[in-house]
Design a protein around this motif. Structure first.
Motif, PDB file in Angstrom:
ATOM      1  N   MET A 289      19.868 -10.953  89.515  1.00  0.00           N
ATOM      2  CA  MET A 289      20.103 -11.275  88.109  1.00  0.00           C
ATOM      3  C   MET A 289      21.575 -11.456  87.774  1.00  0.00           C
ATOM      4  O   MET A 289      21.910 -11.991  86.717  1.00  0.00           O
ATOM      5  N   HIS A 290      22.469 -11.000  88.660  1.00  0.00           N
ATOM      6  CA  HIS A 290      23.895 -11.101  88.370  1.00  0.00           C
ATOM      7  C   HIS A 290      24.647 -11.767  89.520  1.00  0.00           C
ATOM      8  O   HIS A 290      25.796 -11.437  89.794  1.00  0.00           O
ATOM      9  N   ALA A 291      24.002 -12.711  90.175  1.00  0.00           N
ATOM     10  CA  ALA A 291      24.598 -13.363  91.349  1.00  0.00           C
ATOM     11  C   ALA A 291      24.928 -14.827  91.097  1.00  0.00           C
ATOM     12  O   ALA A 291      25.177 -15.590  92.033  1.00  0.00           O
ATOM     13  N   GLY A 292      24.960 -15.233  89.827  1.00  0.00           N
ATOM     14  CA  GLY A 292      25.253 -16.628  89.503  1.00  0.00           C
ATOM     15  C   GLY A 292      26.690 -17.004  89.774  1.00  0.00           C
ATOM     16  O   GLY A 292      27.591 -16.160  89.744  1.00  0.00           O
ATOM     17  N   LYS A 293      26.927 -18.302  90.031  1.00  0.00           N
ATOM     18  CA  LYS A 293      28.271 -18.794  90.363  1.00  0.00           C
ATOM     19  C   LYS A 293      28.534 -20.150  89.716  1.00  0.00           C
ATOM     20  O   LYS A 293      27.606 -20.924  89.467  1.00  0.00           O
ATOM     21  N   ILE A 294      29.823 -20.423  89.476  1.00  0.00           N
ATOM     22  CA  ILE A 294      30.282 -21.774  89.166  1.00  0.00           C
ATOM     23  C   ILE A 294      30.961 -22.304  90.416  1.00  0.00           C
ATOM     24  O   ILE A 294      31.873 -21.673  90.958  1.00  0.00           O
ATOM     25  N   VAL A 295      30.503 -23.453  90.885  1.00  0.00           N
ATOM     26  CA  VAL A 295      31.007 -24.044  92.119  1.00  0.00           C
ATOM     27  C   VAL A 295      31.620 -25.402  91.808  1.00  0.00           C
ATOM     28  O   VAL A 295      31.094 -26.173  90.996  1.00  0.00           O
ATOM     29  N   ALA A 296      32.747 -25.706  92.465  1.00  0.00           N
ATOM     30  CA  ALA A 296      33.404 -27.004  92.308  1.00  0.00           C
ATOM     31  C   ALA A 296      33.553 -27.657  93.672  1.00  0.00           C
ATOM     32  O   ALA A 296      33.822 -26.988  94.672  1.00  0.00           O
ATOM     33  N   GLN A 297      33.368 -28.972  93.716  1.00  0.00           N
ATOM     34  CA  GLN A 297      33.642 -29.726  94.934  1.00  0.00           C
ATOM     35  C   GLN A 297      33.730 -31.205  94.574  1.00  0.00           C
ATOM     36  O   GLN A 297      33.263 -31.639  93.520  1.00  0.00           O
ATOM     37  N   SER A 298      34.349 -31.979  95.445  1.00  0.00           N
ATOM     38  CA  SER A 298      34.476 -33.405  95.182  1.00  0.00           C
ATOM     39  C   SER A 298      33.134 -34.086  95.356  1.00  0.00           C
ATOM     40  O   SER A 298      32.254 -33.606  96.084  1.00  0.00           O
ATOM     41  N   ALA A 299      32.990 -35.225  94.685  1.00  0.00           N
ATOM     42  CA  ALA A 299      31.747 -35.978  94.786  1.00  0.00           C
ATOM     43  C   ALA A 299      31.544 -36.566  96.169  1.00  0.00           C
ATOM     44  O   ALA A 299      30.447 -37.020  96.494  1.00  0.00           O
TER      45      ALA A 299
END
Length: 616
Positions: A326-336
């Motif tokens: 329930m508390h393992a969410g993430k924001i992830v960034a990467q190039s297309a």
């Protein structure tokens, strides 16, 4: 003769004037070698984009030159603090000669007497920029023209006609330490070394096209086949650079050499530039259709690919995590293009929707929280994942779902599923207001009625509406899309407003929404059962009329099928692509008609929700 030494530049910054596509790559090149780089750009959005580009890419740049301690970039609005104590300043401002003349005049006044001043111009000799500088300053000015790091590491150096004899050898060695491949022109020359040859190739290619001798595709194909190792032809590369830039550079040769313009500058101007078709950066294509220069992981690419492709930001719900789910969410960034993903924020409670504001230097997202607990929230952080702030506090929103930033009016719009409402507020969370209320979440029967659940949201400022989805029960075929005016009707409120229209009804399970205002099209993901569910869909806004039941629905297009619990959707209008996520752990890219489906991310151990993008 200038006295130059490595000791004299230690601890001093490199300054780059201009944070555009090339300027930020130049900055990242020097930061990767361990320097602090000052990026000066008058545009706040460009400054934020440039810094974010360096933060996202400096590690990979540094790894390529085996440097484990890269430097950093700092942004400045004004020139003087940006160049203070710099040992070199690299001018990468727009290709306007008078602007460059004035810039070097200001640099002559604002820099130390041992600061080396370099122009990145490919079309002007630095000797043309000396009108307002004194004789001593002329001795520390030169051209350093970077091709396109990190893929192409060639830098052409050239004297301004007065450059001190110690400057270019010193600069060559510093560039080599950055992993660059310097080439020195032995005398002043418009176009340096390679660009003179390249200009002739471009000129003849345009003439071939103008005269109708060949096509863009055939011309490039023969180039690639003839020249071993070639990955892109001349037409492809002109599109990537920008046809307006190609025409501008050619005009400089025309003026200097008296060349004809009919089949080059005039051909580009009338057939492409006047129509806004500038190539990869315009969204309208050029010699090739829009998006042609964007490549994904696994596709063979050239130095000029992905210059205008976006960085993707998506949410990992964490539902397949080995940690506390329930508390393992993430924001992830990467190039297309599918480079290594980077986690920006962790330990989120079921994040669902996100969007980004480059000018605000912030990412915004919703946390659903635990649906039975009324503990949802909206948060924000800087583009690098730091400075996390509460925008809408826990409990002030029940179960927030899709969120969008209204860039035009600096507003956040979001849906609250179990809260049974559509809401908006300022970017700092102030002025919260409920736009639509479908029930009372405190009444158990109403909050459990999935027909009342609001999920997806988008805003059409051009036509004055906002749209939202009410998904109904899972795969039940009772989903709806509604719209209402951005302005509340006089004397009405969120429960009594009479301007709500049903756009579509009887949908399998519509989730997130997107809008192309210019094209007048609404897009959405549907999580329901095939054949109409687990799809990406579109509807022409001109076809919208109020409907009462599914038999009244206007015809809409199913663009793509066979997703795995489709959730997030975002349009890349510059490259004419659709990006989408699903609960199966995939990020997809499609053409705007749903064709050419590609998996950008394939991570079956993860579950993705919202997605957004930015051009950095």
């Amino acid at each position: 003769m200038l006295e130059l030494s490595v000791e004299a530049i230690q601890g001093r910054p490199v300054a780059v004037l201009g944070g555009g596509v090339l300027g930020r790559r130049i900055a990242c090149t020097w930061a990767a070698a361990g320097y602090t780089v000052h990026i000066r750009d008058p545009s706040l959005e460009q400054r934020n984009s440039a810094i974010h580009y360096v933060e996202q890419n400096v590690t990979s740049y540094a790894k390529a030159i085996s440097n484990s301690t890269p430097g950093k970039a700092v942004a400045f609005e004004d020139l003087e603090p940006a160049v203070k104590d710099a040992w070199t300043v690299i001018e990468a401002v727009p290709e306007k000669l008078q602007l460059k003349i004035d810039t070097f005049a200001q640099l002559a006044r604002s820099t130390t007497k041992d600061c080396l001043l370099a122009s990145n111009s490919s079309s002007y000799k630095s000797g043309e920029m000396l009108e307002k500088v004194d004789e001593d300053t002329k001795r520390r000015i030169l051209n350093t023209h970077y091709m396109m790091p990190p893929d192409n590491r060639i830098v052409e150096l050239m004297t301004d006609g007065f450059t001190d004899e110690a400057v270019i050898p010193f600069y060559v060695e510093r560039l080599k330490e950055c992993g660059m491949s310097p080439i020195v022109a032995r005398k002043e020359s418009t176009g340096f070394v390679f660009n003179r040859i390249w200009a002739a190739i471009k000129r003849e290619c345009l003439t071939v096209l103008s005269e109708g001798v060949s096509t863009t595709e055939e011309l490039d194909r023969v180039w690639v086949e003839m020249f071993s190792g070639g990955k892109a032809g001349p037409c492809f590369m002109m599109d990537a650079v920008g046809l307006d830039t190609v025409a501008f550079i050619e005009q400089h040769y025309v003026k200097e050499r008296g060349l004809p313009t009919k089949d080059t500058v005039d051909f580009l101007q009338s057939n492409y530039i006047d129509k806004g078709a500038l190539g990869g950066k315009s969204g309208k294509g050029g010699l090739y259709p829009a998006g042609h220069t964007t490549k994904s992981s696994g596709e063979e690419s050239s130095h000029h690919d992905n210059l205008h492709s976006p960085t993707l930001y998506y949410l990992d719900l964490g539902m397949n995590s080995k940690e506390e789910v329930m508390h393992a969410g993430k924001i992830v960034a990467q190039s297309a293009s599918g480079t290594e993903p980077k986690t920006l924020v962790s330990n989120l409670t079921l994040p669902d929707g996100l969007d980004i504001s480059i000018k605000d230097n912030r990412i915004y997202w919703t946390n659903m929280g635990i649906p039975s607990e009324n503990d949802g929230s909206i948060q924000s952080c800087k583009l690098d994942g730091t400075d996390i702030k509460d925008i809408v506090r826990r409990g002030d929103v029940h179960t927030p779902k899709q969120l969008i930033v209204d860039q035009e009016n600096n507003k956040l719009y979001f849906c609250d599923r179990e809260g049974l409402r559509v809401m908006r507020c300022n970017l700092d969370g102030s002025s919260q207001e409920t736009l639509v209320q479908t029930g009372d979440w405190k009444i158990k029967e109403e909050t459990q009625d999935s027909l009342r659940w609001c999920v997806g949201i988008c805003v059409d400022n051009k036509r004055g509406h906002f749209y939202w989805t009410q998904k109904g029960a899972s795969k039940a075929g009772k989903g709806k899309i509604y719209r209402a005016s951005l302005r509340m009707p006089a004397g009405q409120d969120a429960t009594s407003r009479t301007d709500i229209e049903t756009v579509l009804t009887g949908l399998p399970e519509p989730i997130d929404l997107e809008l192309d205002e210019e094209a007048g099209k609404l897009y959405w993901t549907d999580r329901g059962d095939p054949p109409m569910g687990n799809t990406i869909n579109s509807l022409d806004l001109n076809d919208i009329t109020h409907v009462e039941d599914a038999s009244d629905n206007p015809t809409y297009n199913v663009l793509a099928r066979n997703m795995h619990e489709a959730i997030g959707i975002k349009l890349d209008k510059k490259n004419q692509h659709i990006y989408a996520t699903d609960m199966g752990g995939f990020v997809y890219r499609f053409d705007m008609d749903g064709q050419n489906k590609k998996r950008i991310v394939d991570a079956e151990e993860r579950a993705f929700s919202g997605i957004t993008l930015a051009y950095v």
